[in-house]
Motif scaffolding. Structure first.
Motif, PDB file in Angstrom:
ATOM      1  N   ALA A   4      38.740  32.177  30.540  1.00 36.06           N
ATOM      2  CA  ALA A   4      38.902  31.789  29.359  1.00 36.06           C
ATOM      3  C   ALA A   4      40.068  30.743  28.875  1.00 36.06           C
ATOM      4  O   ALA A   4      40.579  31.099  27.965  1.00 36.06           O
ATOM      5  N   GLY A   5      40.149  29.891  29.963  1.00 35.14           N
ATOM      6  CA  GLY A   5      40.950  28.814  29.552  1.00 35.14           C
ATOM      7  C   GLY A   5      42.597  29.257  29.935  1.00 35.14           C
ATOM      8  O   GLY A   5      43.329  28.345  29.465  1.00 35.14           O
ATOM      9  N   ARG A   6      42.658  30.417  30.500  1.00 39.95           N
ATOM     10  CA  ARG A   6      44.195  30.670  30.851  1.00 39.95           C
ATOM     11  C   ARG A   6      44.153  30.905  32.381  1.00 39.95           C
ATOM     12  O   ARG A   6      43.257  31.084  32.977  1.00 39.95           O
ATOM     13  N   LEU A   7      45.369  30.837  32.939  1.00 39.97           N
ATOM     14  CA  LEU A   7      45.642  30.855  34.197  1.00 39.97           C
ATOM     15  C   LEU A   7      46.555  32.148  34.359  1.00 39.97           C
ATOM     16  O   LEU A   7      47.777  32.273  33.796  1.00 39.97           O
ATOM     17  N   VAL A   8      46.235  33.247  35.108  1.00 34.87           N
ATOM     18  CA  VAL A   8      47.051  34.287  35.679  1.00 34.87           C
ATOM     19  C   VAL A   8      47.544  34.069  37.132  1.00 34.87           C
ATOM     20  O   VAL A   8      46.675  34.054  37.924  1.00 34.87           O
ATOM     21  N   ARG A   9      48.717  34.062  37.372  1.00 34.03           N
ATOM     22  CA  ARG A   9      49.166  34.119  38.670  1.00 34.03           C
ATOM     23  C   ARG A   9      49.628  35.266  39.226  1.00 34.03           C
ATOM     24  O   ARG A   9      50.131  36.310  38.739  1.00 34.03           O
ATOM     25  N   GLY A  10      49.234  35.563  40.623  1.00 33.36           N
ATOM     26  CA  GLY A  10      49.701  36.922  41.157  1.00 33.36           C
ATOM     27  C   GLY A  10      49.497  36.425  42.753  1.00 33.36           C
ATOM     28  O   GLY A  10      49.604  35.507  43.239  1.00 33.36           O
ATOM     29  N   THR A  11      49.109  37.732  43.390  1.00 33.83           N
ATOM     30  CA  THR A  11      48.970  37.698  44.827  1.00 33.83           C
ATOM     31  C   THR A  11      47.667  38.293  45.353  1.00 33.83           C
ATOM     32  O   THR A  11      47.103  39.189  44.543  1.00 33.83           O
ATOM     33  N   TRP A  12      47.234  38.003  46.324  1.00 35.90           N
ATOM     34  CA  TRP A  12      45.799  38.890  46.766  1.00 35.90           C
ATOM     35  C   TRP A  12      46.441  39.556  48.064  1.00 35.90           C
ATOM     36  O   TRP A  12      46.972  39.027  48.857  1.00 35.90           O
ATOM     37  N   THR A  13      45.619  40.649  48.424  1.00 35.87           N
ATOM     38  CA  THR A  13      45.861  41.355  49.717  1.00 35.87           C
ATOM     39  C   THR A  13      44.370  41.820  50.180  1.00 35.87           C
ATOM     40  O   THR A  13      43.660  42.467  49.424  1.00 35.87           O
ATOM     41  N   LYS A  14      44.325  41.720  51.560  1.00 35.12           N
ATOM     42  CA  LYS A  14      43.026  42.115  52.318  1.00 35.12           C
ATOM     43  C   LYS A  14      43.384  42.717  53.601  1.00 35.12           C
ATOM     44  O   LYS A  14      43.838  42.070  54.625  1.00 35.12           O
ATOM     45  N   LYS A  15      43.592  44.039  53.784  1.00 34.65           N
ATOM     46  CA  LYS A  15      43.939  44.476  55.062  1.00 34.65           C
ATOM     47  C   LYS A  15      43.504  43.975  56.200  1.00 34.65           C
ATOM     48  O   LYS A  15      44.158  43.750  57.363  1.00 34.65           O
ATOM     49  N   GLY A  16      42.183  43.994  56.377  1.00 33.49           N
ATOM     50  CA  GLY A  16      41.584  43.617  57.363  1.00 33.49           C
ATOM     51  C   GLY A  16      40.391  42.674  57.100  1.00 33.49           C
ATOM     52  O   GLY A  16      39.692  42.646  55.964  1.00 33.49           O
ATOM     53  N   VAL A  17      39.584  42.068  58.026  1.00 30.56           N
ATOM     54  CA  VAL A  17      38.312  41.117  57.779  1.00 30.56           C
ATOM     55  C   VAL A  17      37.167  41.979  56.859  1.00 30.56           C
ATOM     56  O   VAL A  17      36.599  41.316  56.196  1.00 30.56           O
ATOM     57  N   GLY A  18      37.213  43.437  57.355  1.00 25.08           N
ATOM     58  CA  GLY A  18      36.051  44.009  56.570  1.00 25.08           C
ATOM     59  C   GLY A  18      36.443  44.781  55.255  1.00 25.08           C
ATOM     60  O   GLY A  18      35.518  45.424  54.783  1.00 25.08           O
ATOM     61  N   ASP A  19      37.584  44.639  54.911  1.00 27.50           N
ATOM     62  CA  ASP A  19      38.090  45.143  53.751  1.00 27.50           C
ATOM     63  C   ASP A  19      37.908  44.409  52.462  1.00 27.50           C
ATOM     64  O   ASP A  19      37.852  43.167  52.791  1.00 27.50           O
ATOM     65  N   THR A  20      38.209  45.089  51.236  1.00 28.13           N
ATOM     66  CA  THR A  20      37.861  44.291  50.259  1.00 28.13           C
ATOM     67  C   THR A  20      39.257  43.743  49.591  1.00 28.13           C
ATOM     68  O   THR A  20      40.336  44.178  50.073  1.00 28.13           O
ATOM     69  N   VAL A  21      39.228  42.721  48.620  1.00 26.41           N
ATOM     70  CA  VAL A  21      40.372  42.219  48.134  1.00 26.41           C
ATOM     71  C   VAL A  21      40.974  43.098  47.151  1.00 26.41           C
ATOM     72  O   VAL A  21      40.299  43.483  46.201  1.00 26.41           O
ATOM     73  N   SER A  22      42.206  43.299  47.082  1.00 19.86           N
ATOM     74  CA  SER A  22      43.187  43.778  46.085  1.00 19.86           C
ATOM     75  C   SER A  22      43.990  42.483  45.313  1.00 19.86           C
ATOM     76  O   SER A  22      44.406  41.631  46.044  1.00 19.86           O
ATOM     77  N   LEU A  23      44.198  42.539  44.044  1.00 20.54           N
ATOM     78  CA  LEU A  23      44.997  41.668  43.379  1.00 20.54           C
ATOM     79  C   LEU A  23      46.030  42.128  42.691  1.00 20.54           C
ATOM     80  O   LEU A  23      45.748  43.222  42.125  1.00 20.54           O
ATOM     81  N   ALA A  24      47.325  41.748  42.415  1.00 19.92           N
ATOM     82  CA  ALA A  24      48.363  42.157  41.711  1.00 19.92           C
ATOM     83  C   ALA A  24      49.136  40.960  41.288  1.00 19.92           C
ATOM     84  O   ALA A  24      49.339  40.027  41.675  1.00 19.92           O
TER      85      ALA A  24
END
Length: 339
Positions: free
Chosen positions: A288-308
């Motif tokens: 929506a025209g805005r940027l939120v900065r954070g970090t991504w985490t993915k424990k292994g190649v088969g895992d899904t992404v978490s954002l914070a």
């Protein structure tokens, strides 16, 4: 083969509901409402699509009799016009040799007809594809890559399989297409099942305020993908998609990733890079025209992404998302933001 999988939070929520109602107090199907559906084992799963987080409409079910289908599509000028992007649920753009990119185009809620041009897989695809339990539609791959794809347990259908054809009006290797309605018939599942959510889905109202960001440029070296927010969606200003078949991006999610050497070269002698889509890194969420900065985490190649963010968990507003896996190496990757 895939098995029905249930998010832990959903199971907990279902258990709390049962405890509160008492063991003999059973709700009718009508009382459960359209927001939930019964799946294997009697658990209740929210009726949303795993690659978008959007609600399932009408009598449809998020548990399909086919896996997620990931088509590897060329993303150079030679691919123009690309076909099928407008029907995709989610797209991941990844670095390949020579500083250009290739697309992992994901289909689940809707299986279109012809898509392409279809190109080959890379080892980078393991981390992109494995969390979905997907079947990859591809022209093939280098022997070393096929060995790693097989070891990772990823299924693929390559040229020669059902639905593939060459378009005589185009030049090879940019003339291979696949009719996914035919190709998907070759996929096998034990029973209808819903994959895990690819991203942590939420609502736009849950996003931190962030900063104004009407434009962004994701650079991969030789190629840069430019996006502009038009007041409703993000428009890919230099897309190779056919007119009217562009991907309708509600969100652009940039994940900065480490890139290594896949250990071999392409026919032109260019070293083949390998995106390391595991670990953690910087995340930039554009919505929506805005940027939120954070970090991504993915424990292994088969895992899904978490954002914070520093304040806690970050979710992606439900909708169509384009993911840019941009290298952290400044020589090969960069992100420019404009207000």
């Amino acid at each position: 083969m895939r098995r029905a999988r249930v998010l832990a939070s959903t199971v907990v929520a279902a258990s709390l509901v049962l405890s509160a109602c008492g063991g003999d107090d059973k709700k009718s199907d009508d009382e459960k409402g359209p927001g939930a559906q019964e799946i294997a084992g009697g658990s209740v799963l929210d009726a949303t699509w795993p690659l978008t987080g959007l609600p399932v409409k009408g009598e449809q079910s998020a548990a399909q009799e086919h896996p997620v289908i990931v088509a590897k599509i060329d993303n150079t000028a030679s691919s123009s016009p690309q076909q099928g992007l407008g029907s995709a649920d989610l797209v991941v753009e990844e670095l390949v040799e020579g500083g250009v990119t290739r697309l992992a185009v994901m289909f689940y809620s809707k299986i279109p007809g012809e898509v392409g041009p279809v190109r080959s897989m890379r080892a980078s695809d393991i981390g992109i594809v494995k969390p979905t339990g997907a079947t990859v539609v591809t022209s093939g791959a280098a022997g070393v890559t096929i060995g790693r794809i097989n070891k990772a347990g990823i299924k693929f259908i390559q040229e020669g399989g059902p639905g593939f054809s060459r378009n005589s009006s185009r030049s090879a290797p940019y003339n291979l297409f696949a009719n996914l309605k035919q190709t998907v018939k070759a996929t096998e599942v034990d029973e209808a099942a819903r994959p895990d959510d690819y991203l942590p889905w939420g609502e736009a109202a849950d996003l931190p305020q962030g900063q104004p960001a009407k434009t962004l440029a994701a650079s991969f070296g030789s190629h840069t993908t430019n996006w502009t927010y038009d007041g409703k969606k993000y428009v890919n200003e230099n897309t190779f998609a056919a007119e009217g078949d562009e991907f309708p991006a509600d969100t652009v999610l940039v994940l900065r990733v480490k890139v290594g050497d896949a250990g071999y070269t392409d026919p032109a002698g260019n070293p083949v890079p390998e995106t390391k889509f595991e670990g953690r890194g910087q995340a930039l969420l554009f919505h929506a025209g805005r940027l939120v900065r954070g970090t991504w985490t993915k424990k292994g190649v088969g895992d899904t992404v978490s954002l914070a963010t520093k304040a806690g968990e970050l979710t992606v507003p439900a909708g169509k998302t384009w993911i840019e896996l941009v290298p952290v190496d400044a020589a090969n990757g960069d992100v420019t933001v404009g207000q």
